[in-house]
Design a protein around this motif. Structure first.
Motif, PDB file in Angstrom:
ATOM      1  N   GLY A 105      -2.110  18.160  15.458  1.00 40.18           N
ATOM      2  CA  GLY A 105      -0.530  18.604  16.236  1.00 40.18           C
ATOM      3  C   GLY A 105      -0.258  19.588  14.452  1.00 40.18           C
ATOM      4  N   ASP A 106      -0.679  19.293  13.602  1.00 36.28           N
ATOM      5  CA  ASP A 106      -0.280  20.275  12.288  1.00 36.28           C
ATOM      6  C   ASP A 106      -1.133  21.632  12.092  1.00 36.28           C
ATOM      7  N   LYS A 107      -2.231  21.117  12.745  1.00 39.68           N
ATOM      8  CA  LYS A 107      -2.945  22.694  12.474  1.00 39.68           C
ATOM      9  C   LYS A 107      -3.807  22.527  11.077  1.00 39.68           C
ATOM     10  N   ARG A 108      -4.509  20.928  10.264  1.00 37.33           N
ATOM     11  CA  ARG A 108      -4.708  20.905   9.068  1.00 37.33           C
ATOM     12  C   ARG A 108      -5.101  19.747   8.740  1.00 37.33           C
ATOM     13  N   PHE A 109      -5.773  19.093   8.158  1.00 37.95           N
ATOM     14  CA  PHE A 109      -6.860  18.174   7.186  1.00 37.95           C
ATOM     15  C   PHE A 109      -5.575  17.451   6.522  1.00 37.95           C
ATOM     16  N   GLN A 110      -5.867  16.176   6.425  1.00 38.66           N
ATOM     17  CA  GLN A 110      -5.300  15.565   5.257  1.00 38.66           C
ATOM     18  C   GLN A 110      -5.665  13.885   4.805  1.00 38.66           C
ATOM     19  N   CYS A 111      -5.464  14.496   3.505  1.00 37.18           N
ATOM     20  CA  CYS A 111      -5.382  13.112   3.103  1.00 37.18           C
ATOM     21  C   CYS A 111      -5.021  11.669   3.416  1.00 37.18           C
ATOM     22  N   PRO A 112      -5.540  10.680   3.618  1.00 38.54           N
ATOM     23  CA  PRO A 112      -4.872   9.806   3.938  1.00 38.54           C
ATOM     24  C   PRO A 112      -4.158   8.433   3.079  1.00 38.54           C
ATOM     25  N   LYS A 113      -5.074   9.070   1.975  1.00 36.75           N
ATOM     26  CA  LYS A 113      -4.787   7.762   0.811  1.00 36.75           C
ATOM     27  C   LYS A 113      -3.477   8.246   0.031  1.00 36.75           C
ATOM     28  N   HIS A 114      -3.546   9.161  -0.337  1.00 38.77           N
ATOM     29  CA  HIS A 114      -2.233   9.834  -0.829  1.00 38.77           C
ATOM     30  C   HIS A 114      -1.728  11.634  -0.769  1.00 38.77           C
ATOM     31  N   SER A 115      -1.997  12.000   0.607  1.00 33.89           N
ATOM     32  CA  SER A 115      -1.697  12.944   1.475  1.00 33.89           C
ATOM     33  C   SER A 115      -1.345  14.285   0.719  1.00 33.89           C
ATOM     34  N   SER A 116      -2.977  14.379   0.498  1.00 34.99           N
ATOM     35  CA  SER A 116      -2.871  15.930  -0.443  1.00 34.99           C
ATOM     36  C   SER A 116      -3.260  16.305   1.247  1.00 34.99           C
ATOM     37  N   LYS A 117      -2.998  17.729   1.699  1.00 33.12           N
ATOM     38  CA  LYS A 117      -2.854  18.480   2.348  1.00 33.12           C
ATOM     39  C   LYS A 117      -3.849  20.441   2.034  1.00 33.12           C
ATOM     40  N   TYR A 118      -4.748  19.869   3.791  1.00 33.26           N
ATOM     41  CA  TYR A 118      -5.668  21.397   3.681  1.00 33.26           C
ATOM     42  C   TYR A 118      -5.442  22.118   4.707  1.00 33.26           C
ATOM     43  N   THR A 119      -5.646  23.623   4.849  1.00 29.50           N
ATOM     44  CA  THR A 119      -4.949  24.395   6.008  1.00 29.50           C
ATOM     45  C   THR A 119      -7.198  24.293   6.482  1.00 29.50           C
ATOM     46  N   PRO A 120      -7.036  24.745   7.360  1.00 31.73           N
ATOM     47  CA  PRO A 120      -8.053  24.494   8.189  1.00 31.73           C
ATOM     48  C   PRO A 120      -9.359  25.534   7.385  1.00 31.73           C
ATOM     49  N   GLU A 121      -8.943  26.112   6.771  1.00 33.93           N
ATOM     50  CA  GLU A 121      -9.829  26.893   5.888  1.00 33.93           C
ATOM     51  C   GLU A 121     -10.418  26.261   4.315  1.00 33.93           C
ATOM     52  N   GLY A 122      -9.811  24.759   4.718  1.00 31.49           N
ATOM     53  CA  GLY A 122      -9.887  23.576   3.428  1.00 31.49           C
ATOM     54  C   GLY A 122      -9.272  24.475   2.101  1.00 31.49           C
ATOM     55  N   VAL A 123      -8.139  25.495   2.041  1.00 31.26           N
ATOM     56  CA  VAL A 123      -7.006  25.716   1.112  1.00 31.26           C
ATOM     57  C   VAL A 123      -6.533  24.469   0.508  1.00 31.26           C
ATOM     58  N   TYR A 124      -5.747  24.241  -0.561  1.00 33.01           N
ATOM     59  CA  TYR A 124      -5.615  22.951  -1.137  1.00 33.01           C
ATOM     60  C   TYR A 124      -3.807  23.312  -0.317  1.00 33.01           C
ATOM     61  N   ILE A 125      -2.302  22.933   0.468  1.00 33.13           N
ATOM     62  CA  ILE A 125      -1.419  23.578   0.240  1.00 33.13           C
ATOM     63  C   ILE A 125      -0.580  22.007  -0.677  1.00 33.13           C
ATOM     64  N   GLU A 126      -0.571  20.922  -0.448  1.00 32.29           N
ATOM     65  CA  GLU A 126       0.077  20.030  -1.536  1.00 32.29           C
ATOM     66  C   GLU A 126      -0.360  18.954  -1.465  1.00 32.29           C
ATOM     67  N   GLY A 127      -0.131  18.110  -2.607  1.00 25.26           N
ATOM     68  CA  GLY A 127      -0.545  16.757  -2.952  1.00 25.26           C
ATOM     69  C   GLY A 127      -1.121  16.596  -4.608  1.00 25.26           C
ATOM     70  N   ARG A 128      -1.418  15.396  -4.339  1.00 27.34           N
ATOM     71  CA  ARG A 128      -2.205  14.971  -5.596  1.00 27.34           C
ATOM     72  C   ARG A 128      -3.304  16.155  -6.126  1.00 27.34           C
ATOM     73  N   ALA A 129      -3.803  16.485  -5.343  1.00 30.10           N
ATOM     74  CA  ALA A 129      -5.256  16.611  -5.407  1.00 30.10           C
ATOM     75  C   ALA A 129      -5.170  18.192  -5.997  1.00 30.10           C
ATOM     76  N   THR A 130      -5.952  18.503  -7.241  1.00 27.51           N
ATOM     77  CA  THR A 130      -5.762  19.734  -8.024  1.00 27.51           C
ATOM     78  C   THR A 130      -6.702  20.591  -7.718  1.00 27.51           C
ATOM     79  N   ARG A 131      -7.093  20.988  -6.351  1.00 26.89           N
ATOM     80  CA  ARG A 131      -8.305  21.874  -5.301  1.00 26.89           C
ATOM     81  C   ARG A 131      -8.504  22.040  -4.298  1.00 26.89           C
ATOM     82  N   SER A 132      -8.899  23.048  -3.419  1.00 27.92           N
ATOM     83  CA  SER A 132      -9.211  22.826  -2.251  1.00 27.92           C
ATOM     84  C   SER A 132     -10.306  21.902  -1.923  1.00 27.92           C
ATOM     85  N   MET A 133      -9.966  21.437  -0.570  1.00 29.12           N
ATOM     86  CA  MET A 133     -12.111  20.995  -0.083  1.00 29.12           C
ATOM     87  C   MET A 133     -12.992  21.621  -1.212  1.00 29.12           C
ATOM     88  N   ASP A 134     -14.349  21.500  -0.589  1.00 33.93           N
ATOM     89  CA  ASP A 134     -15.295  21.604  -1.149  1.00 33.93           C
ATOM     90  C   ASP A 134     -16.460  22.242  -0.318  1.00 33.93           C
TER      91      ASP A 134
END
Length: 169
Positions: A105-134
């Motif tokens: 529905g949001d067209k994005r990835f999300q970490c269920p533990k700390h809610s870090s969010k990423y675009t479909p290209e794996g680019v970091y949007i917001e949350g506790r992570a400090t970088r985009s998806m590997d």
């Protein structure tokens, strides 16, 4: 198959049994997911996949025919096609290695533990992570994309390689 029904066309069907099993398994997974969420099939581009082949740490997948996300739990990878590009990501969040979820529905990835969010290209949007998806190093061969599981690029340490770790389709 009944031996009396075999003919010259059977050579084309070598391996059909495996194909049918995979289809039935994937259809069952999709049915259970739809029943659990109440979603329609048209709104569910997430699918479970298996690698076509694996040679050491090199895995190959069919190039997705359309934009969407596929997860290979056995190899802990995500294959994402978006905007004419195909990426292969590590399945886990770079923050604390929790398996990422795709939110259609949001067209994005999300970490269920700390809610870090990423675009479909794996680019970091917001949350506790400090970088985009590997991202894994990928190459295109015919109708397949091969991911080298020994070459995982982190955006903050391998920026130039990370930026080019995709194929164009």
């Amino acid at each position: 198959m009944n031996e009396t029904r075999r003919d010259a066309g059977d050579a084309e069907c070598a391996g059909c049994e495996l194909g049918r099993r995979a289809f039935l398994r994937d259809a069952s997974i999709a049915f259970v997911a739809l029943a659990a969420t109440g979603a329609s099939a048209a709104a569910m581009p997430l699918r479970a996949i298996e690698a076509l082949s694996r040679y050491g740490r090199l895995v190959t997948y069919p190039i997705p025919a359309a934009d969407g996300v596929s997860i290979d739990k056995a190899n802990e990878t995500i294959v994402s096609r978006v905007g004419g590009k195909v990426f292969v990501f590590a399945l886990t969040c770079p923050h604390q290695n929790t398996a990422l979820k795709w939110l259609d529905g949001d067209k994005r990835f999300q970490c269920p533990k700390h809610s870090s969010k990423y675009t479909p290209e794996g680019v970091y949007i917001e949350g506790r992570a400090t970088r985009s998806m590997d991202r894994f190093a990928v190459t295109k061969s015919g109708n397949t994309v091969a991911a080298d599981l020994d070459k995982l690029y982190e955006e903050d340490q391998d920026g130039d390689k990370w930026k080019t770790a995709f194929i164009t389709v």
